[in-house]
Write an enzyme that holds these catalytic residues in place. Sequence first.
Site, PDB file in Angstrom:
ATOM      1  N   GLY A  23     -12.343 -13.011 -23.222  1.00 49.27           N
ATOM      2  CA  GLY A  23     -12.710 -11.621 -23.428  1.00 49.27           C
ATOM      3  C   GLY A  23     -12.336 -10.733 -22.267  1.00 49.27           C
ATOM      4  O   GLY A  23     -11.541 -11.106 -21.401  1.00 49.27           O
ATOM      5  N   ASP A 141     -26.938 -21.655 -13.685  1.00 54.07           N
ATOM      6  CA  ASP A 141     -25.519 -21.563 -13.284  1.00 54.07           C
ATOM      7  C   ASP A 141     -25.363 -20.670 -12.060  1.00 54.07           C
ATOM      8  O   ASP A 141     -24.455 -19.847 -12.000  1.00 54.07           O
ATOM      9  CB  ASP A 141     -24.678 -21.033 -14.441  1.00 54.07           C
ATOM     10  CG  ASP A 141     -23.175 -21.223 -14.199  1.00 54.07           C
ATOM     11  OD1 ASP A 141     -22.813 -22.104 -13.397  1.00 54.07           O
ATOM     12  OD2 ASP A 141     -22.379 -20.487 -14.798  1.00 54.07           O
TER      13      ASP A 141
END
Length: 722
Positions: A23, A141
């Site tokens: 994207g 993360d």
Amino acid sequence: MGENRLVQGRYRLLELLGRGGMGEVWRARDESLGRQVAVKCLKPLGPYHDPALARVLRERFRREARVAASLSHPGVTVVHDFGECDGMPYLVMELLDGRDLSRLLEENKGHPLPVDDVTDIAAQVAAALAYTHRHGIVHRDLKPANIVRLTDGTVKICDFGIARLGHGIGFTARLTGTGVALGTPHYMSPEQIGGGEVDQRSDLYSLGCVLYEIATGAPPFDLEDAWAVLIGHRDTPPRPLRELRPELPGHLQEIILALLAKRPEERPYDGGELLRRIRSGHMTSKPVKAVESAVGEEGGRLPSWTHRMTTGHKALGAGPGALPPDPGAVLSGCWVVTPEAVAPRRSAGSHLTWGHRRGGATGRNGPAGDRHPVPALPAERLGPDHPESLAGRYEAAFTLLRAGRVAEALDAYTDVAEASARVLGADHPDTLAARQETAYVLGRLGRHFEAHQVYSTVLAARVRAMGPDHPDTLRCRHNLACTLGRLGRPADALRAALDVAGARARVLGADHPDTLVSRCEVAYAQGQSGHWEEALRLYREVAEVRARVLGQDHPDTLAARYETALSLGRLGRSADALRLYRDLIEDRTRVLGPGHCDTLRARHGLGVNLGRLGRWEEALAEARDVCLLREQVLGPAHPDTLVSHREIAVALGWLGRWEDALTEYRRVAATRERTLGPDHPDTLASRNDEAHCLERLGRGTEAGELYRRVAVVRHRLAPGSA
């Protein structure tokens, strides 16, 4: 997507800030409120991309929006809006004016940050984590690219795309089924690597890795091989920071080493406790030596998904082991306004590793392939043989295979393997991965002898390059064992499968998913050798272990139950098999859906055993239902659909309706000849079925001629024939 486009009638795209494989991120103007924002857009994946991957990425997008929108803290990036426009998900965030820590290190030419900056960043991130942990949210993360320092000194955490909300609506392992890994290897906690329970202390370990890097200039396990990085996190004590940077304060070293403790209980409990330790300037718990304890006997074996991982994109980027950002990079990290932000930032490394695991549920359930990197830059800008272009060509081959275009996939994998050997070398991991995929596709085409030859040469190269016990070597040995069985060498296949299962148990552990896959292959070889009692016992054992380790509803657990039912049928215990198939159909329908190929496979097994019990009208009705669903879900030429047509023909024959059966047999033979070729073993088997049906109809001359044609082809194709 282009400049001046208006998203949802509100957000005008002004300038592209970054683009990745999945994207784009744009600087935009909110026309309603007149403010500048960042708009993250998930672009379509194209017609041949894995639908499961698309679902994962969309869900990750939605989760990032939901989680981040629920937070309100100066240290957490604000999400303003989320939605879909023309089928494209988008996320609207505050536009940050600053640098992420990865960029700060790059601009500092790899040198560590000033001590005061390290302490300040540690305190601000700890405060933000204290807030998120109080709300039951684990980031999962944390890495330098997800932590931004603004021009006014404020530090913000970004990207909650794989966060976990408490234990209620939690983000489960199902979202990683396509290989979208949770975390980045240089910053993953031992429990995250080992597939254990992940809580707020995993975030603290990742933060410890980040602080170690900005304090010393390198992550705690700065290795080129992903496997070595993961082993380092799991087993190796980190080197004391002051050996690398003597001027660091002792209390800061102690705090960072405490965060890097192997056991979660040896770390600070949450962000709040960490913040108190930073502010107090001294340790309040165990001494530094506690972090040197090994994982211990519970420790952890690395899960199978780790074995294909590349080292990922560490903060400093360039270097012999550095990689470009992962394919989902546009779904992670922070998007900040900088003078050079118009062009997306990339690392200077070129080494890519595509090797992946073949063989989820073995036997009739077939292998389950993992996902691969998607190139972020087009081949025309890099040249067709650039490593990133090769990665794109590898991905194209994979999508061809997933789309059922097997012959084209073989050509594509062959081209990639030849180019990789020319550019990277014959024994490079990427070359071996492409060659191994070539062997797998040859097997899919029924060319098992050629597949065996390729697997054998790849195995020899893997042993030379990686050693006999490396997971990639063991994976190749497993594939070779599978191929021996398909070559009609069940005794050799059984010996090879036993060897691999023993090696995997020694290296990875008896309950490791890959070990269980090899034990399934042992059971399959036992069944092919006629030892169905032994196969049944082993399948049951694997099913029990998988239920305990992976869960009752895990697809691999359900696959072992399927093989158990199949073995019962082979042993003539069809009544017992029926009971297992009915339970399995119910569970697979609940977990996977009524139209899933594995649900339909279980229904096919049910129909087969109805026939074995002489209940042919029921068997025919079941075969027709399954065939209709397979045609709708898989297509009329799919191998499973053709198997159902054959089962209809078998039932019709037993009911004495041989003319109708001949129609079905001929349909299967013609389709297989068209899609697989006239000499494919499945095509020849179908022609034999057709000849048998002709014989039952009293058309002996036609039957004899067809039998002879098949025999001639089989003799010509037999190994060693002239």
